[in-house]
Design an enzyme around this catalytic site. Structure first.
Site, PDB file in Angstrom:
ATOM      1  N   GLY A 277      -2.902 -38.396  10.091  1.00 21.85           N
ATOM      2  CA  GLY A 277      -2.386 -37.855  10.974  1.00 21.85           C
ATOM      3  C   GLY A 277      -2.274 -36.155  11.143  1.00 21.85           C
TER       4      GLY A 277
ATOM      5  N   THR B  35      -8.917 -41.364  10.290  1.00 20.69           N
ATOM      6  CA  THR B  35      -8.833 -40.980   8.827  1.00 20.69           C
ATOM      7  C   THR B  35      -8.687 -42.668   8.149  1.00 20.69           C
ATOM      8  OG1 THR B  35      -7.893 -39.027   9.232  1.00 20.69           O
ATOM      9  CG2 THR B  35      -7.643 -39.808   7.027  1.00 20.69           C
TER      10      THR B  35
ATOM     11  N   ARG C  47     -12.399 -25.649   9.651  1.00 16.07           N
ATOM     12  CA  ARG C  47     -11.127 -26.044   9.325  1.00 16.07           C
ATOM     13  C   ARG C  47     -11.003 -27.156   8.423  1.00 16.07           C
ATOM     14  NH1 ARG C  47      -8.183 -31.225  10.233  1.00 16.07           N
ATOM     15  NH2 ARG C  47      -6.178 -30.935  10.569  1.00 16.07           N
TER      16      ARG C  47
HETATM   17  N1  ASP Z   1      -5.066 -36.011   8.614  1.00 17.47           N
HETATM   18  C1  ASP Z   1      -6.408 -35.881   9.168  1.00 17.47           C
HETATM   19  C2  ASP Z   1      -6.746 -34.012   9.399  1.00 17.47           C
HETATM   20  O1  ASP Z   1      -5.460 -33.542   9.788  1.00 17.47           O
HETATM   21  C3  ASP Z   1      -6.641 -36.362  10.598  1.00 17.47           C
HETATM   22  C4  ASP Z   1      -6.148 -37.581  10.662  1.00 17.47           C
HETATM   23  O2  ASP Z   1      -5.640 -38.109   9.878  1.00 17.47           O
HETATM   24  O3  ASP Z   1      -6.545 -38.229  12.161  1.00 17.47           O
HETATM   25  O4  ASP Z   1      -7.630 -33.658   9.272  1.00 17.47           O
END
Ligand code: ASP
Length: 409
Positions: free
Chosen positions: A292, A240, A268
């Site tokens: 995250g 991300t 989702r």
């Molecule tokens: N925060 C993002 C999500 O939960 C994923 C990520 O940051 O890797 O979709």
């Protein structure tokens, strides 16, 4: 990044015994994760480490007197366009049905406007799509088919976001791990159980890697990417990109864009499209964003809580650490579950003070970091960690450990 089998075997996540000890309250911040201490100045632009290569584009907009959200977009569209960044936009790892679904949101401080899209297929620059929702509709959030239709009407091109490399990595996951997925019971459920770890789990895990190596070869994954693909399957990366900016006048903006968690269920939506979770900007106070585990971040309204903490007088670092502790508190009854929670926050106060904080430090040789330019040149800085060690991929499996660590984003 190349991994050899030897690297893999040699590199483990934190031992479960030491983790248990750490999580009993004996955790300490990562030793070398001290933040830089510069007197705040403006303009400043801060982002997740995968935005490093594009930071100058954003800083250029700021120093040229441009709009802060335009500066942020200059940074985060970089990873969206890059097929090799498999956490964002083109080349993002797909959901369990092998479809890439993207989420993004943005906030513009000076006008106090916001825009967001979730579960968008076939459009690469969803950060710009979120900005278009903000600028051209009376809404804040569009999802799925409606968001896609709106995007096409507004002239966004239809693109295949699934690269051959991402498709093959999905196939490796599907064939080797399809029982290890995002179906419940989830980590927060009282019904959740850790897998049986009786027997020689390390041997079991090594055997699994060997089988996956053969499978990766059969699927046609190129040798130099094979171990990286296996790591992505065993410990799906979080990635991300979030970026926040403040210009000389103190105007602020922030935005986040993602392909979400790899192998997620279709439909989702994570935290990244949620205003107040994945990103939040308040022109009076500051801007913050997250990468995250979105499910954990949604439950603490991470970005909003950080900004509110700063409004009440906390420093950027204190504001972020407080939110990480709120996530940790949600697992008080099961501290060992926290090793499956990966979370980082990128925080910028209106006066230019900033911080990067994270749940897990990462391994000593690859501490979790973020990218920033405050006029002293673009650079990486280590994030301040709540716990030392490395988070693990979902779901738990006996003996799970990391390949030679790639620098986490
Ligand atoms: N925060 C993002 C999500 O939960 C994923 C990520 O940051 O890797 O979709």
């Amino acid at each position: 990044m190349k991994f050899s089998r030897r690297d893999f075997i040699a590199t483990t996540a934190i031992g479960s015994a030491s983790l248990a000890l750490d999580l009993q309250g004996q955790t300490k911040p990562a030793a070398s994760a001290a933040p830089s201490v510069h007197p705040p100045k403006k303009p400043v632009i801060i982002c997740a480490a995968n935005g490093y290569n594009y930071l100058e584009r954003g800083y250029g907009v700021l120093s040229g007197g441009g709009d802060t959200l335009d500066a942020v977009m200059q940074v985060i569209t970089g990873p969206e366009d890059d097929p090799n960044d498999d956490s964002v936009g083109l080349g993002g790892l797909p959901n369990e049905d092998c479809v890439v679904e993207l989420d993004a949101c943005c906030m513009h401080g000076p006008t106090r406007m916001a825009g967001s899209v979730a579960g968008v297929r076939d459009i690469k620059n969803v950060s710009l799509l979120a900005k278009t929702v903000m600028e051209h509709t009376g809404h804040v959030m569009l999802v799925g088919e409606g968001a896609q239709k709106f995007g096409f009407m507004m002239g966004f091109p239809k693109e295949n976001l699934l690269t051959e490399r991402s498709r093959k990595t999905w196939q490796l996951w599907r064939e080797s791990m399809s029982n290890d997925d995002w179906w419940g019971p989830g980590l927060a459920s009282p019904k959740f159980k850790f897998p049986d770890t009786a027997g020689n789990v390390s041997e079991y895990y090594d055997e699994r890697i060997k089988r996956m190596e053969k499978l990766a070869e059969r699927i046609g994954i190129e040798p130099e990417f094979r171990m990286a693909a296996i790591e992505r399957v065993l410990n799906p990366p979080s990635g991300t990109i979030h970026c926040s900016a403040v210009n000389e006048k103190g105007e602020m903006s922030g935005a986040t864009t993602t392909s979400g968690l790899a192998w997620k269920l279709a439909g989702r939506a994570g935290d990244s499209p949620i205003i107040g979770a994945g990103s939040y900007t308040d022109q009076d106070v500051g801007s913050a964003g997250a990468t995250g585990n979105g499910e954990e971040n949604i439950k603490v309204c991470g970005a909003h809580t950080i900004v509110e903490n700063m409004r009440r007088g906390m420093s950027p670092q204190e504001a972020g650490m407080d939110v990480l502790k709120r996530i940790a508190r949600n697992y008080e009854g099961h501290p060992e579950k926290l090793q499956y929670v990966d979370m980082s926050y990128y925080i910028l106060r209106k006066d230019g003070a900033y911080a990067g904080v994270c749940m897990w430090s990462g391994p000593p040789e690859h501490l979790r970091r973020f990218a920033v330019n405050d006029g002293n040149g673009k650079r990486y800085e280590n994030a301040v960690a709540l716990y030392q060690g490395q988070s693990l991929g979902w779901p738990p499996m006996p003996g799970r450990k990391h390949l030679a660590p790639e620098q986490k984003k």
